[in-house]
Write a protein that holds these residues in place. Structure first.
Motif, PDB file in Angstrom:
ATOM      1  N   GLN A   1      46.334 -85.677  -5.648  1.00  0.00           N
ATOM      2  CA  GLN A   1      47.642 -84.717  -5.986  1.00  0.00           C
ATOM      3  C   GLN A   1      47.683 -83.458  -6.094  1.00  0.00           C
ATOM      4  OE1 GLN A   1      49.518 -86.703  -9.370  1.00  0.00           O
ATOM      5  NE2 GLN A   1      48.762 -88.211  -9.363  1.00  0.00           N
TER       6      GLN A   1
ATOM      7  N   GLY B   1      57.501 -83.313  -1.527  1.00  0.00           N
ATOM      8  CA  GLY B   1      57.887 -84.525  -2.758  1.00  0.00           C
ATOM      9  C   GLY B   1      58.179 -85.201  -2.158  1.00  0.00           C
TER      10      GLY B   1
ATOM     11  N   THR C   1      58.922 -88.318  -7.943  1.00  0.00           N
ATOM     12  CA  THR C   1      58.363 -86.824  -8.432  1.00  0.00           C
ATOM     13  C   THR C   1      60.002 -86.081  -8.147  1.00  0.00           C
ATOM     14  OG1 THR C   1      57.183 -85.002  -7.685  1.00  0.00           O
ATOM     15  CG2 THR C   1      57.947 -86.602  -5.687  1.00  0.00           C
TER      16      THR C   1
END
Length: 246
Positions: A43, A90, A97
């Protein structure tokens, strides 16, 4: 210190799947993981930018939908839904998300017949963890009929085989139930299956087991066999993703 271009070239020359890049210090980190292979670990961190291949080994992401956003995955898949041209970052991640407000649909779906696709797989993710993995023979398929029992190669369910009986195993499913793999309809208390995407029903009556304040919802059987939906022992996934291999 390296430029981003130099970092990217090094990635392409190795087994690297993603790059972490710090633009101020010019620091470059290569990783064999990506948001596709390990979405929980990979991430974007503060002050760092992440760049990654849209592939997991030979698999290429061509479609990604998210639960509870009031957007129809089926209509997006068949191309009747207008989607933004600009892809939100995303919408390429395999986890729920807030940075994705729509559906990712690759233009490959429009040229499917000429893409020399050998295999297709559909996956469901819950909190970044893969909970469903179904692989299909894509040779000679079109963008609709790849999802069917005749093309099934394998899945995470031992009982999902060509020898089982299905009342639905199609992309279009039944009414508001899409991407549907179901064994039996016998009235709401007896409906049994492996997987279902529940979309809007245009004010028609839902069974209790498929009701939700915000749709779509992605349902899947947790065990090795079908689940009787009314027992509520099925799982709810966050993300539905489709990949192809050439």
């Amino acid at each position: 210190m390296k430029s981003l271009d130099t970092c990217a070239v090094e990635c392409f020359q190795t087994e690297c799947l993603s790059i972490n890049y710090q633009s101020e210090t010019k620091e470059c980190q290569l990783s064999k993981d990506s948001p596709y292979t390990n979405p929980v670990l990979v991430q974007e961190a503060q002050y760092w930018e992440i760049y990654y291949l849209q592939k997991e080994n030979d698999w290429e992401l061509v479609f990604r939908a998210q639960a509870h956003n009031n957007i129809s995955p089926y209509n997006a898949w068949i191309g009747t839904l207008s989607l933004p041209t600009l892809v939100e970052e995303g919408c390429l991640l395999l986890m729920n998300t807030s940075t994705c407000t729509t559906i990712y649909r690759n233009d490959i779906l429009n040229t499917w017949d000429s893409e020399s696709i050998s295999e297709v797989k559909l996956e469901l993710y819950k909190a970044g963890v893969r909970v469903v993995n179904i692989r299909f023979d894509g040779k000679g398929s079109n963008y609709i009929d790849w999802f069917g029992i005749d093309r099934l190669i394998d899945s995470g369910w031992e009982t999902l085989t060509k020898h089982r009986t299905f009342n639905h195993f199609t992309l279009w499913g039944s009414e508001w139930r899409r991407f549907l793999i179901n064994q039996y309809y016998g009235g709401c208390p007896f409906d049994s299956g492996w997987m279902a995407v529940i979309e809007s029903n245009r004010n028609m009556e839902f069974c209790a087991w498929e009701s939700s304040s915000i749709r779509p919802v992605f349902l899947f059987a947790r065990g090795e066999d079908v689940t009787r939906w009314i027992n509520y022992d099925h799982g709810f996934a966050d993300v539905l993703a489709v990949f192809i291999r050439r």
